[in-house]
Design an enzyme around this catalytic site. Structure first.
Site, PDB file in Angstrom:
ATOM      1  N   LYS A  26       6.820  38.527  12.687  1.00 33.04           N
ATOM      2  CA  LYS A  26       5.651  39.535  12.915  1.00 33.04           C
ATOM      3  C   LYS A  26       4.483  39.648  11.956  1.00 33.04           C
ATOM      4  O   LYS A  26       4.510  38.510  11.101  1.00 33.04           O
ATOM      5  CB  LYS A  26       6.244  40.888  12.525  1.00 33.04           C
ATOM      6  CG  LYS A  26       7.485  41.409  13.577  1.00 33.04           C
ATOM      7  CD  LYS A  26       8.101  42.568  13.291  1.00 33.04           C
ATOM      8  CE  LYS A  26       9.390  43.036  14.288  1.00 33.04           C
ATOM      9  NZ  LYS A  26      10.023  44.236  13.847  1.00 33.04           N
ATOM     10  N   TYR A  74       8.135  46.150  23.690  1.00 24.24           N
ATOM     11  CA  TYR A  74       9.110  47.478  23.163  1.00 24.24           C
ATOM     12  C   TYR A  74       9.095  48.502  24.248  1.00 24.24           C
ATOM     13  O   TYR A  74       9.213  49.349  23.643  1.00 24.24           O
ATOM     14  CB  TYR A  74       8.259  47.627  21.846  1.00 24.24           C
ATOM     15  CG  TYR A  74       8.670  46.570  20.676  1.00 24.24           C
ATOM     16  CD1 TYR A  74       9.982  46.778  20.185  1.00 24.24           C
ATOM     17  CD2 TYR A  74       7.544  46.198  19.787  1.00 24.24           C
ATOM     18  CE1 TYR A  74      10.494  45.843  19.030  1.00 24.24           C
ATOM     19  CE2 TYR A  74       7.921  45.435  18.773  1.00 24.24           C
ATOM     20  CZ  TYR A  74       9.241  45.300  18.419  1.00 24.24           C
ATOM     21  OH  TYR A  74       9.494  44.058  17.297  1.00 24.24           O
ATOM     22  N   ASN A 129       8.940  44.800   8.624  1.00 24.01           N
ATOM     23  CA  ASN A 129      10.165  44.146   8.532  1.00 24.01           C
ATOM     24  C   ASN A 129      10.502  42.666   8.915  1.00 24.01           C
ATOM     25  O   ASN A 129      11.349  42.176   9.254  1.00 24.01           O
ATOM     26  CB  ASN A 129      11.165  45.105   9.125  1.00 24.01           C
ATOM     27  CG  ASN A 129      11.105  45.218  10.590  1.00 24.01           C
ATOM     28  OD1 ASN A 129      10.424  44.560  11.135  1.00 24.01           O
ATOM     29  ND2 ASN A 129      12.246  45.896  10.996  1.00 24.01           N
ATOM     30  N   HIS A 163      11.428  39.776  14.460  1.00 26.22           N
ATOM     31  CA  HIS A 163      12.162  40.225  15.631  1.00 26.22           C
ATOM     32  C   HIS A 163      13.281  39.401  16.164  1.00 26.22           C
ATOM     33  O   HIS A 163      12.842  38.145  16.106  1.00 26.22           O
ATOM     34  CB  HIS A 163      11.189  40.680  16.699  1.00 26.22           C
ATOM     35  CG  HIS A 163      11.859  40.897  18.022  1.00 26.22           C
ATOM     36  ND1 HIS A 163      12.471  42.126  18.467  1.00 26.22           N
ATOM     37  CD2 HIS A 163      12.112  39.868  19.088  1.00 26.22           C
ATOM     38  CE1 HIS A 163      13.029  41.721  19.759  1.00 26.22           C
ATOM     39  NE2 HIS A 163      12.762  40.698  20.056  1.00 26.22           N
ATOM     40  N   GLU A 187      13.093  38.567  27.121  1.00 29.42           N
ATOM     41  CA  GLU A 187      11.905  38.395  26.255  1.00 29.42           C
ATOM     42  C   GLU A 187      11.392  36.873  26.436  1.00 29.42           C
ATOM     43  O   GLU A 187      10.216  36.890  26.193  1.00 29.42           O
ATOM     44  CB  GLU A 187      12.327  38.696  24.661  1.00 29.42           C
ATOM     45  CG  GLU A 187      12.465  40.403  24.578  1.00 29.42           C
ATOM     46  CD  GLU A 187      13.471  40.507  23.395  1.00 29.42           C
ATOM     47  OE1 GLU A 187      13.475  41.933  23.201  1.00 29.42           O
ATOM     48  OE2 GLU A 187      13.793  39.561  22.843  1.00 29.42           O
TER      49      GLU A 187
HETATM   50  P1  ATP Z   1      13.009  44.363  16.499  1.00 29.52           P
HETATM   51  O1  ATP Z   1      13.356  44.771  17.619  1.00 29.52           O
HETATM   52  O2  ATP Z   1      11.729  44.278  15.902  1.00 29.52           O
HETATM   53  O3  ATP Z   1      13.940  43.109  16.213  1.00 29.52           O
HETATM   54  P2  ATP Z   1      15.304  45.910  15.619  1.00 29.52           P
HETATM   55  O4  ATP Z   1      16.023  45.680  16.993  1.00 29.52           O
HETATM   56  O5  ATP Z   1      16.060  45.822  14.337  1.00 29.52           O
HETATM   57  O6  ATP Z   1      14.027  45.232  15.482  1.00 29.52           O
HETATM   58  P3  ATP Z   1      14.606  48.441  17.041  1.00 29.52           P
HETATM   59  O7  ATP Z   1      15.455  49.502  16.934  1.00 29.52           O
HETATM   60  O8  ATP Z   1      14.583  47.425  18.188  1.00 29.52           O
HETATM   61  O9  ATP Z   1      15.233  47.563  15.744  1.00 29.52           O
HETATM   62  O10 ATP Z   1      13.043  48.815  16.549  1.00 29.52           O
HETATM   63  C1  ATP Z   1      11.870  47.937  16.691  1.00 29.52           C
HETATM   64  C2  ATP Z   1      11.122  47.924  15.639  1.00 29.52           C
HETATM   65  O11 ATP Z   1      10.570  49.338  15.367  1.00 29.52           O
HETATM   66  C3  ATP Z   1      11.780  47.848  14.181  1.00 29.52           C
HETATM   67  O12 ATP Z   1      11.926  46.463  13.759  1.00 29.52           O
HETATM   68  C4  ATP Z   1      10.825  48.625  13.543  1.00 29.52           C
HETATM   69  O13 ATP Z   1       9.628  47.650  12.822  1.00 29.52           O
HETATM   70  C5  ATP Z   1      10.234  49.742  14.026  1.00 29.52           C
HETATM   71  N1  ATP Z   1      10.912  50.740  13.795  1.00 29.52           N
HETATM   72  C6  ATP Z   1      12.333  51.223  13.969  1.00 29.52           C
HETATM   73  N2  ATP Z   1      12.782  52.337  13.722  1.00 29.52           N
HETATM   74  C7  ATP Z   1      11.726  52.859  13.152  1.00 29.52           C
HETATM   75  C8  ATP Z   1      11.440  54.125  12.156  1.00 29.52           C
HETATM   76  N3  ATP Z   1      12.459  54.947  12.213  1.00 29.52           N
HETATM   77  N4  ATP Z   1      10.327  54.219  11.785  1.00 29.52           N
HETATM   78  C9  ATP Z   1       9.203  53.301  11.681  1.00 29.52           C
HETATM   79  N5  ATP Z   1       9.376  52.078  12.737  1.00 29.52           N
HETATM   80  C10 ATP Z   1      10.582  51.906  13.068  1.00 29.52           C
HETATM   81 MG    MG Z   2      15.006  45.607  18.573  1.00 24.67          MG
END
Ligand code: ATP
Ligand code: MG
Length: 136
Positions: A9, A49, A112, A115, A126
């Site tokens: 990211k 997303y 974070n 992804h 994707e």
């Molecule tokens: P990614 O899809 O980015 O790999 P993930 O699968 O661990 O992450 P998801 O639930 O798909 O988590 O959420 C996508 C992204 O949205 C997260 O990586 C994070 O950056 C953001 N996100 C998720 N939950 C929160 C939250 N409660 N507050 C702020 N940002 C969030």
């Molecule tokens: Mg995810």
């Protein structure tokens, strides 16, 4: 062979963590099948997303993903989807185990670093979205 879509990211690119992330996947034994540095448009990030469109953090998440270039990659190997997720760690870095990418390199859920596809089906979608030109 199983493939996963992995993206560094904008915060990870800006902080100079591209080599660190690639190195972890290489050392684990996965194969790099595609890679590009790309800044995506809002509509593209919303598509990536789309499953999270109803979440309160969706707008902020999209702003973050389009804030700078990302490194989009396809990694291949046995169990790469599930193992990639384990290597990445929990969504919120404060809950990520030390030794994982987020557990070692991040503290903010909204910054974070990386992804990874959450299932083989997501990975297929994707990879088709991010690499419409195909892999070579
Ligand atoms: P990614 O899809 O980015 O790999 P993930 O699968 O661990 O992450 P998801 O639930 O798909 O988590 O959420 C996508 C992204 O949205 C997260 O990586 C994070 O950056 C953001 N996100 C998720 N939950 C929160 C939250 N409660 N507050 C702020 N940002 C969030
Ligand atoms: Mg995810």
């Amino acid at each position: 062979m199983e493939q996963s879509f992995i993206m560094i990211k904008p915060d990870g690119v800006q902080r100079g963590l591209v080599g660190e992330v690639i190195s972890r996947f290489e050392k684990r034994g996965f194969y790099l099948k595609g890679l590009k540095l790309i800044t995506v448009e809002r509509s593209f990030a919303e598509k990536h997303y789309e499953d999270l469109a109803a979440k309160p953090f969706f707008a902020g998440l999209v702003d973050y993903i389009i804030s700078g270039p990302v490194v989009a990659m396809v990694w291949e190997g046995k169990g790469v989807v599930a193992t990639g997720r384990k290597m990445i760690g929990a969504t919120n870095p404060l809950n990520s185990e030390p030794g994982t990418i987020r557990g070692d390199l991040a503290i903010e859920v909204g910054r974070n670093v990386i992804h990874g596809s959450d299932s083989i089906e997501s990975a297929r979608k994707e990879i088709a979205l991010w690499f419409p030109e195909g892999l070579f």
